[in-house]
Each structure stands twice: as C-alpha cells, then as structure tokens.
Design a protein around this motif. Structure first.
Motif, PDB file in Angstrom:
ATOM      1  N   TYR A 130       2.923  27.327 -78.277  1.00  0.00           N
ATOM      2  CA  TYR A 130       1.721  27.620 -79.058  1.00  0.00           C
ATOM      3  C   TYR A 130       0.481  26.963 -78.476  1.00  0.00           C
ATOM      4  N   ALA A 131       0.681  25.933 -77.656  1.00  0.00           N
ATOM      5  CA  ALA A 131      -0.461  25.256 -77.049  1.00  0.00           C
ATOM      6  C   ALA A 131      -1.172  26.152 -76.042  1.00  0.00           C
ATOM      7  N   CYS A 132      -0.489  27.184 -75.577  1.00  0.00           N
ATOM      8  CA  CYS A 132      -1.126  28.219 -74.742  1.00  0.00           C
ATOM      9  C   CYS A 132      -1.320  29.454 -75.619  1.00  0.00           C
ATOM     10  N   ILE A 133      -2.554  29.705 -76.039  1.00  0.00           N
ATOM     11  CA  ILE A 133      -2.840  30.844 -76.908  1.00  0.00           C
ATOM     12  C   ILE A 133      -3.058  32.065 -76.027  1.00  0.00           C
ATOM     13  N   ARG A 134      -2.226  33.075 -76.215  1.00  0.00           N
ATOM     14  CA  ARG A 134      -2.247  34.269 -75.369  1.00  0.00           C
ATOM     15  C   ARG A 134      -2.781  35.474 -76.133  1.00  0.00           C
ATOM     16  N   ALA A 135      -3.265  36.458 -75.358  1.00  0.00           N
ATOM     17  CA  ALA A 135      -3.765  37.697 -75.962  1.00  0.00           C
ATOM     18  C   ALA A 135      -2.589  38.516 -76.482  1.00  0.00           C
ATOM     19  N   PRO A 136      -2.567  38.868 -77.774  1.00  0.00           N
ATOM     20  CA  PRO A 136      -1.446  39.650 -78.301  1.00  0.00           C
ATOM     21  C   PRO A 136      -1.502  41.122 -77.913  1.00  0.00           C
ATOM     22  N   ILE A 137      -2.689  41.624 -77.579  1.00  0.00           N
ATOM     23  CA  ILE A 137      -2.852  43.028 -77.202  1.00  0.00           C
ATOM     24  C   ILE A 137      -3.806  43.125 -76.024  1.00  0.00           C
ATOM     25  N   GLN A 138      -3.822  44.297 -75.401  1.00  0.00           N
ATOM     26  CA  GLN A 138      -4.813  44.592 -74.363  1.00  0.00           C
ATOM     27  C   GLN A 138      -6.076  45.107 -75.036  1.00  0.00           C
ATOM     28  N   GLY A 139      -7.226  44.675 -74.541  1.00  0.00           N
ATOM     29  CA  GLY A 139      -8.465  45.148 -75.148  1.00  0.00           C
ATOM     30  C   GLY A 139      -9.668  44.377 -74.656  1.00  0.00           C
ATOM     31  N   ARG A 140     -10.738  44.443 -75.454  1.00  0.00           N
ATOM     32  CA  ARG A 140     -11.979  43.747 -75.137  1.00  0.00           C
ATOM     33  C   ARG A 140     -12.144  42.559 -76.075  1.00  0.00           C
ATOM     34  N   ALA A 141     -12.420  41.396 -75.481  1.00  0.00           N
ATOM     35  CA  ALA A 141     -12.665  40.204 -76.289  1.00  0.00           C
ATOM     36  C   ALA A 141     -14.091  40.222 -76.815  1.00  0.00           C
ATOM     37  N   GLY A 142     -14.254  39.642 -77.995  1.00  0.00           N
ATOM     38  CA  GLY A 142     -15.590  39.509 -78.558  1.00  0.00           C
ATOM     39  C   GLY A 142     -16.190  38.153 -78.211  1.00  0.00           C
ATOM     40  N   THR A 143     -16.993  37.635 -79.116  1.00  0.00           N
ATOM     41  CA  THR A 143     -17.629  36.339 -78.892  1.00  0.00           C
ATOM     42  C   THR A 143     -16.625  35.208 -79.112  1.00  0.00           C
ATOM     43  N   ILE A 144     -16.624  34.233 -78.207  1.00  0.00           N
ATOM     44  CA  ILE A 144     -15.771  33.052 -78.347  1.00  0.00           C
ATOM     45  C   ILE A 144     -16.421  32.122 -79.360  1.00  0.00           C
ATOM     46  N   ASN A 145     -15.729  31.875 -80.465  1.00  0.00           N
ATOM     47  CA  ASN A 145     -16.316  31.091 -81.548  1.00  0.00           C
ATOM     48  C   ASN A 145     -16.146  29.591 -81.370  1.00  0.00           C
ATOM     49  N   LEU A 146     -15.098  29.157 -80.692  1.00  0.00           N
ATOM     50  CA  LEU A 146     -14.860  27.734 -80.449  1.00  0.00           C
ATOM     51  C   LEU A 146     -14.547  27.532 -78.970  1.00  0.00           C
ATOM     52  N   THR A 147     -15.226  26.594 -78.349  1.00  0.00           N
ATOM     53  CA  THR A 147     -15.056  26.352 -76.918  1.00  0.00           C
ATOM     54  C   THR A 147     -14.313  25.035 -76.692  1.00  0.00           C
ATOM     55  N   ALA A 148     -14.153  24.672 -75.411  1.00  0.00           N
ATOM     56  CA  ALA A 148     -13.403  23.472 -75.042  1.00  0.00           C
ATOM     57  C   ALA A 148     -14.002  22.232 -75.701  1.00  0.00           C
ATOM     58  N   GLY A 149     -13.117  21.371 -76.193  1.00  0.00           N
ATOM     59  CA  GLY A 149     -13.540  20.138 -76.856  1.00  0.00           C
ATOM     60  C   GLY A 149     -13.449  20.209 -78.364  1.00  0.00           C
ATOM     61  N   ASN A 150     -13.433  21.411 -78.917  1.00  0.00           N
ATOM     62  CA  ASN A 150     -13.347  21.560 -80.364  1.00  0.00           C
ATOM     63  C   ASN A 150     -11.912  21.381 -80.838  1.00  0.00           C
ATOM     64  N   VAL A 151     -11.774  20.829 -82.026  1.00  0.00           N
ATOM     65  CA  VAL A 151     -10.471  20.662 -82.655  1.00  0.00           C
ATOM     66  C   VAL A 151     -10.207  21.871 -83.535  1.00  0.00           C
ATOM     67  N   VAL A 152      -9.035  22.450 -83.401  1.00  0.00           N
ATOM     68  CA  VAL A 152      -8.672  23.628 -84.180  1.00  0.00           C
ATOM     69  C   VAL A 152      -7.483  23.293 -85.069  1.00  0.00           C
ATOM     70  N   LYS A 153      -7.443  23.966 -86.216  1.00  0.00           N
ATOM     71  CA  LYS A 153      -6.365  23.756 -87.170  1.00  0.00           C
ATOM     72  C   LYS A 153      -5.839  25.106 -87.648  1.00  0.00           C
ATOM     73  N   THR A 154      -4.610  25.088 -88.092  1.00  0.00           N
ATOM     74  CA  THR A 154      -3.988  26.329 -88.563  1.00  0.00           C
ATOM     75  C   THR A 154      -4.638  26.827 -89.854  1.00  0.00           C
ATOM     76  N   THR A 155      -5.359  25.961 -90.545  1.00  0.00           N
ATOM     77  CA  THR A 155      -6.000  26.341 -91.811  1.00  0.00           C
ATOM     78  C   THR A 155      -7.417  26.883 -91.613  1.00  0.00           C
ATOM     79  N   ASP A 156      -7.902  26.939 -90.363  1.00  0.00           N
ATOM     80  CA  ASP A 156      -9.260  27.449 -90.109  1.00  0.00           C
ATOM     81  C   ASP A 156      -9.360  28.923 -90.481  1.00  0.00           C
ATOM     82  N   ASN A 157     -10.446  29.278 -91.174  1.00  0.00           N
ATOM     83  CA  ASN A 157     -10.676  30.685 -91.535  1.00  0.00           C
ATOM     84  C   ASN A 157     -11.298  31.471 -90.392  1.00  0.00           C
ATOM     85  N   GLN A 158     -12.140  30.806 -89.617  1.00  0.00           N
ATOM     86  CA  GLN A 158     -12.812  31.494 -88.509  1.00  0.00           C
ATOM     87  C   GLN A 158     -11.857  31.665 -87.338  1.00  0.00           C
ATOM     88  N   PRO A 159     -11.730  32.902 -86.815  1.00  0.00           N
ATOM     89  CA  PRO A 159     -10.856  33.092 -85.648  1.00  0.00           C
ATOM     90  C   PRO A 159     -11.491  32.533 -84.394  1.00  0.00           C
TER      91      PRO A 159
END
Length: 409
Positions: free
Chosen positions: A183-212
């Motif tokens: 899970y530490a490597c988050i992979r693309a589940p489908i082929q397609g176009r990515a949108g805007t990256i909401n969180l960049t390197a250095g940010n802490v992420v949690k499973t309870t976050d609402n924002q993708p």
C-alpha cells in the motif's frame, strides 16, 4: 403688323431655336397619341430569377437530434490505504497514466522493520513446528511398540497442533504486513487521464481523509448520455432490437467529433421530465471528446430506402395545406404535396411531384401560377452540384440569376 414684323424678325434672327421648338411640339403630340392608344393594355409579367433544386430519390437515415453530456467510461478517486507521509510523486497534473503505474510513494520504513521482525518470528515458529512434528511422529512409533502411553501421544499431538497454529498466525501477520507495505506504493487502478494532484511530497496522508490524492478519468473509450422524449421509446426499442444503433457527436460548429454506438438504455423513464436516458460508447481515439462537454448527438434509428426528397426550404403553407412551386418550360406551377417526415434541411415527399422535378427553393415570394422564371439549378441534396441556366421565352432574357449572396437573403 407690328407683331408680325416682330415674329419675322425673331425667325430670321434665331432660326435654330425656332426649329427646336417645332420639333418639341411634334414629339409631345406623338407621345400623347401613343399613350392614349396603349394606356389600357396590360403590362407584361416580369421574369423572376429563382433558385431551384431537383427532387431526387435517395436513402435517408431516420435520426433523432439530441443534446448529450460526456462522461468518462470509468472514474476513480485515488485515496491512501495507509497512514503515512508522501515521499515521492511519480507523475504530473494531467498526465496519461496506465493501470498499475506507481503514482505516489509513501514512507514505508516502519513497515519494513516490522516485516523483517515478523520474518524472524516466522522462522522461529517454523523451527518449533518441525521439532513438535518430529516428537509427535516418534511418540506414535513408540506407542506402536508399547514403549509410550496414550497420555504422551496426546500431549505430543497438542504440542504439534499448537505449533502449527502459531506458524499459520505468523504467516497471516506477515501477509498483512506485506500487503500494507505494498500500500505504500499507490498505483493507478485504471488507465486514463490524471487530474490535479491535491497532495504533494511531504504531506501526511490518512485513510480517513475525504479529499482524494488525485482523480483519474478514463477517456478512451468514454460515454455520452442523452435523454430521449418518452414518445420515441418504442422507436428506439424496435430499432435497437434489429442491431446496434449509430450515434454521432457534433460540436456547436456542427463539426463531427466522434462516432459511437448506443450501449444501453436506463431501466426506467424519469417521472419529472418524461424522458428516457440512454448511453452511448465512443472510442474517442483522438480525444476530441472530453468529460463534462455538452455536445449535439444524432441517434440513427434506421434508413428509409429510395424515398423522394426535396429541400425543406421549398415547402410553403396555405389554407389548402402544404405546397411547392415547380419549374417547367420556364414557368412556375403550384403543386400540393404530402409530407411524410422532415429531417434537418430535407423533407420526404409522398405524391404531388415526381423524381427530377425542379423545385423552387429561393425567390418563392414573387411567384404565382405560371410566372415566367429564370432558373438557376443547384442540386443541394447531393454532394455535387451543377449550374444550368434556362432562358425564358421573353424579350427580358438579359436578366441573370441571383448571386449566392442574394440567394441567402
């Protein structure tokens, strides 16, 4: 005698002006006589320049023109399944991504240490199981020879089963740690176009976050949703039962964007709008369609074979019904017609005219029965066109057909 002498003097002095006056009087007399003889004669009818098109037979699609919304074929909001910190981002905003491609890397050092610890525990548990297995097998042999009791066999069996259960639990925990490490490597589940990256390197992420972290939309293929009035449900159902239905998407400039097929229709009609939603699939290889777009969609329900077609602009209405003007021998004639259906700029005709008739499409307001016309023939219903000028049987043959700019008025 004074007046006569004066007149004689003027004539002898200015003979040219006197002659001009006499000629003017004669001309006025002739014009008066001509007007009196011809004032009650009818004036000749003017020659009317018109644009005409041939009535032709052709195969004409039965179409519904609708407004549709473009949707991605699949859309995934990517979330983390692990509480950690982003250490690396492997793509950029708007990139095309493939299924399985690594998007984000999370800090996995703690998980690696836990996995190594669990591997050591698993090896110890395996050794204990091997020892318990050998003792259990040895006690069974001794029991067969009468050198062991039933109590010793039962104890050996319990020790063996306990060691086996401990080993299986250790394996399960190790599998869980391996999964979390993955899970530490988050992979693309489908082929397609990515949108805007909401969180960049250095940010802490949690499973309870609402924002993708990012949203991926599959654009090849994609779907278009259109709503059809319920009155056309039976037409769509019957047409779909005969085979796949073609759908064509256009932009506001009427340019063709993509061709697809009707995929499925919703299982109920909207009670508020009384419309049926249907979905079409489009390959969208060149990505001319994009999720969120509004497009004009033509749904083809079938093809009418060898029907008689005229330009829709030629149709006129009066108290007796619909009619057109046809041109024959440089004269216009009014013909009543029966319209089966209209589509875009064409009308399907039944009766009243025949194939090849010249139908007036421009200049109609100036026509009446048997008006003399100067016809400019243009086969607007076909891909090719020809220009033929029919000369009227009058002295006004010097008239020319209207230019293209005049035809448009």
């Amino acid at each position: 005698m004074g007046s006569f002498q004066k007149t004689k003097f003027i004539v002898s002095k200015h003979p040219r002006y006197v002659l001009i006056g006499i000629l003017a009087l004669v001309l006025l007399a002739v014009l008066g006589y001509y007007q009196e003889r011809h004032q009650n004669l009818p004036l000749p009818d003017p020659v009317v320049p018109v644009l005409v098109s041939k009535a032709i037979r052709q195969n004409l699609e039965r179409q519904l023109t609708l407004v549709g919304s473009v949707y991605p074929y699949e859309s995934v909001a990517v979330h983390t399944r692990l509480d950690s910190q982003i250490v690396k981002v492997h793509f950029q905003d708007g990139d095309k991504v493939e299924a399985g491609q690594i998007l984000f890397e999370l800090d996995n050092r703690v998980l690696k240490a836990q996995l190594q610890q669990q591997q050591a525990i698993l090896q110890r548990n395996q050794a204990e199981l091997d020892r318990a297995t050998r003792k259990f097998e040895r006690d069974k042999k001794l029991l067969n020879k009468g050198f062991s009791s039933a109590e010793q066999i039962e104890a050996s069996r319990q020790a063996y089963e306990s060691s086996l259960a401990t080993l299986q639990a250790a394996k399960a925990l190790m599998d869980s740690l391996s999964t979390q490490l993955d899970y530490a490597c988050i992979r693309a589940p489908i082929q397609g176009r990515a949108g805007t990256i909401n969180l960049t390197a250095g940010n802490v992420v949690k499973t309870t976050d609402n924002q993708p972290l990012v949203i991926i939309n599959q654009t090849k293929p994609l779907k278009i949703k259109v709503s059809i009035p319920q009155d056309y449900y039976e037409d769509v159902r019957l047409a779909q039962s005969l085979g796949p239905l073609k759908m064509v998407a256009f932009n506001a400039k009427k340019e063709e964007l993509a061709i697809g097929t009707l995929d499925y229709r919703e299982n109920s009609i909207d009670e508020q709008t009384r419309t049926l939603a249907v979905w079409g699939i489009f390959e969208n290889r060149e990505e001319r369609l994009w999720p969120g777009m509004f497009v004009d969609v033509t749904l083809v329900l079938g093809v009418d074979k060898n029907v008689l077609v005229i330009p829709l602009v030629a149709l006129q209405n009066d108290q007796e019904g619909q009619y057109v003007f046809i041109v024959k021998d440089n004269q216009a004639y009014k013909k009543s017609v029966k319209i089966l259906r209209t589509q875009n700029d064409k009308a399907v005709i039944e009766g009243g005219i025949t194939e090849g008739d010249l139908i007036v499409t421009d200049g109609i307001v100036r026509l009446r029965e048997k008006s003399q016309v100067l016809a400019h023939i243009e086969d607007s219903l076909q891909t090719s066109s020809e220009k033929v000028f029919a000369q009227p049987k009058t002295e006004s043959s010097h008239l020319t057909a209207p230019s293209s700019s005049q035809q448009a008025t």
